[in-house]
Scaffold this motif. Structure first.
Motif, PDB file in Angstrom:
ATOM      1  N   ARG A   4     -11.028   1.872   6.751  1.00 58.41           N
ATOM      2  CA  ARG A   4     -10.014   1.064   5.950  1.00 58.41           C
ATOM      3  C   ARG A   4      -8.731   1.422   6.158  1.00 58.41           C
ATOM      4  NH1 ARG A   4     -12.108   0.838  -0.277  1.00 58.41           N
ATOM      5  NH2 ARG A   4     -10.592  -1.026  -0.148  1.00 58.41           N
ATOM      6  N   SER A   5      -8.606   2.335   6.293  1.00 60.88           N
ATOM      7  CA  SER A   5      -7.158   3.028   6.624  1.00 60.88           C
ATOM      8  C   SER A   5      -6.438   2.424   7.721  1.00 60.88           C
ATOM      9  CB  SER A   5      -6.831   4.417   6.478  1.00 60.88           C
ATOM     10  OG  SER A   5      -5.570   4.980   6.498  1.00 60.88           O
ATOM     11  N   TRP A  45       2.084   3.690   5.609  1.00 62.63           N
ATOM     12  CA  TRP A  45       2.177   3.477   4.399  1.00 62.63           C
ATOM     13  C   TRP A  45       3.392   3.673   3.537  1.00 62.63           C
ATOM     14  CZ3 TRP A  45      -2.493   3.231   0.976  1.00 62.63           C
ATOM     15  CH2 TRP A  45      -3.836   3.092   1.641  1.00 62.63           C
ATOM     16  N   TYR A  65       0.702  -1.272   0.040  1.00 58.75           N
ATOM     17  CA  TYR A  65      -0.130   0.140   0.006  1.00 58.75           C
ATOM     18  C   TYR A  65       0.872   1.295  -0.026  1.00 58.75           C
ATOM     19  CZ  TYR A  65      -4.111  -2.590   0.566  1.00 58.75           C
ATOM     20  OH  TYR A  65      -5.174  -3.620   0.501  1.00 58.75           O
ATOM     21  N   ASN A 108      -4.351   6.561  -4.332  1.00 58.05           N
ATOM     22  CA  ASN A 108      -4.901   5.850  -3.105  1.00 58.05           C
ATOM     23  C   ASN A 108      -5.465   6.819  -1.982  1.00 58.05           C
ATOM     24  OD1 ASN A 108      -4.563   3.100  -3.439  1.00 58.05           O
ATOM     25  ND2 ASN A 108      -2.402   3.430  -3.066  1.00 58.05           N
ATOM     26  N   TRP A 120       3.717  -6.436   4.775  1.00 55.46           N
ATOM     27  CA  TRP A 120       2.352  -6.727   4.685  1.00 55.46           C
ATOM     28  C   TRP A 120       2.198  -8.276   4.474  1.00 55.46           C
ATOM     29  CZ3 TRP A 120      -2.699  -4.385   4.483  1.00 55.46           C
ATOM     30  CH2 TRP A 120      -3.702  -5.482   4.038  1.00 55.46           C
ATOM     31  N   ARG A 164      -2.178  -4.197   9.779  1.00 54.98           N
ATOM     32  CA  ARG A 164      -1.472  -5.351   9.185  1.00 54.98           C
ATOM     33  C   ARG A 164      -0.003  -5.037   8.635  1.00 54.98           C
ATOM     34  NH1 ARG A 164      -3.875  -9.421   4.306  1.00 54.98           N
ATOM     35  NH2 ARG A 164      -1.917 -10.412   4.233  1.00 54.98           N
ATOM     36  N   ILE A 165       0.212  -3.886   8.654  1.00 56.23           N
ATOM     37  CA  ILE A 165       1.731  -3.513   8.203  1.00 56.23           C
ATOM     38  C   ILE A 165       2.607  -3.584   9.278  1.00 56.23           C
ATOM     39  CG2 ILE A 165       2.915  -1.796   6.994  1.00 56.23           C
ATOM     40  CD1 ILE A 165       0.539  -0.916   5.316  1.00 56.23           C
ATOM     41  N   ARG A 206      -7.512  -0.477   9.277  1.00 54.59           N
ATOM     42  CA  ARG A 206      -7.406  -2.045   8.874  1.00 54.59           C
ATOM     43  C   ARG A 206      -6.019  -2.253   8.200  1.00 54.59           C
ATOM     44  NH1 ARG A 206     -13.898  -3.297   7.335  1.00 54.59           N
ATOM     45  NH2 ARG A 206     -14.400  -3.327   9.685  1.00 54.59           N
ATOM     46  N   ILE A 207      -5.624  -1.428   7.266  1.00 59.35           N
ATOM     47  CA  ILE A 207      -4.739  -1.504   6.591  1.00 59.35           C
ATOM     48  C   ILE A 207      -3.385  -1.385   7.266  1.00 59.35           C
ATOM     49  CG2 ILE A 207      -3.187  -0.676   4.523  1.00 59.35           C
ATOM     50  CD1 ILE A 207      -5.688   0.011   2.925  1.00 59.35           C
ATOM     51  N   ASP A 209       6.455  -3.833   0.681  1.00 57.04           N
ATOM     52  CA  ASP A 209       5.503  -3.613   1.223  1.00 57.04           C
ATOM     53  C   ASP A 209       5.230  -3.503   2.656  1.00 57.04           C
ATOM     54  OD1 ASP A 209       6.118  -6.374   2.197  1.00 57.04           O
ATOM     55  OD2 ASP A 209       4.394  -7.119   1.676  1.00 57.04           O
TER      56      ASP A 209
END
Length: 207
Positions: A159-160, A172, A144, A150, A204, A166-167, A162-163, A201
């Protein structure tokens, strides 16, 4: 000092020419100047005229040429975009296939053949697309990345979040995060590497 100079030479792109597609914005706009800083002259393939990358390339003393082309239009790569305000779903699907598979494959095939026919060594770097393993082809798979494409996703708090959860890097990615990866894949440092996907990533895929 000798070891340092040797390492610098290994990653040098002096005397090379890089053909960069998708250089109008986002990751491509940042990777092409990075290749120039490593010593390469650049040919930019852009759908829309955007001087930002060209100015950055010329600012480091490298040559830059722009080819205006639309990769989404089959058999009419240099034709203007359709004036239709909204494409039909089938058209959208065909456009995705054209840009990400057909045109990319054709470009790799033709450039690769030219490299082989000329008896030269060359590098092909794709973005997350394994097409062939014949002439030192290695794609970069981005996670991402905070680009204008984006912006809506970044602005969505749910959504941001949740992303981000996971990183492992807890941020980002930035277009600048691809600079080292692109230079490595384009240089003699990877001359015996083929068919590998270089994932950028922030961790990720490890979660």
């Amino acid at each position: 000092m000798a070891d340092t100079e040797c390492l610098g030479s290994l990653f040098s792109l002096v005397g090379k020419t890089a053909l960069c597609t998708g250089a109008t914005r986002g990751n491509g706009q940042n990777m092409s100047p990075a290749l120039a800083e490593a010593g390469a002259d650049i040919i930019l393939v852009q759908r829309n005229e955007n001087p930002i990358a060209k100015k950055r390339i010329e600012a480091v003393g490298r040559k830059c040429y722009i080819i205006s082309a639309d990769r989404s239009l089959p058999r009419k790569m240099f034709a203007p975009l359709s004036r239709s305000r909204r494409a039909r779903p089938q058209d959208e699907w065909e456009e995705v296939l054209q840009v990400n598979f057909t045109t990319c494959f054709t470009l790799c095939r033709n450039v690769g053949k030219r490299i082989i026919d000329d008896g030269r060594q060359g590098k092909i770097i794709n973005i997350a697309s394994l097409l062939t393993f014949q002439v030192n082809v290695n794609p970069i798979a981005p996670g991402y990345i905070a680009t204008d494409m984006n912006e809506a996703l970044i602005a969505d708090p749910v959504r941001s979040r949740r992303i981000m959860e996971r990183i492992p890097a807890q941020r980002w990615g930035n277009p600048s995060d691809f600079e080292g990866a692109a230079i490595f894949l384009a240089s003699n440092a990877n001359k015996y590497v083929s068919g590998e996907i270089l994932v950028v990533d922030g961790g990720w895929m490890s979660r």
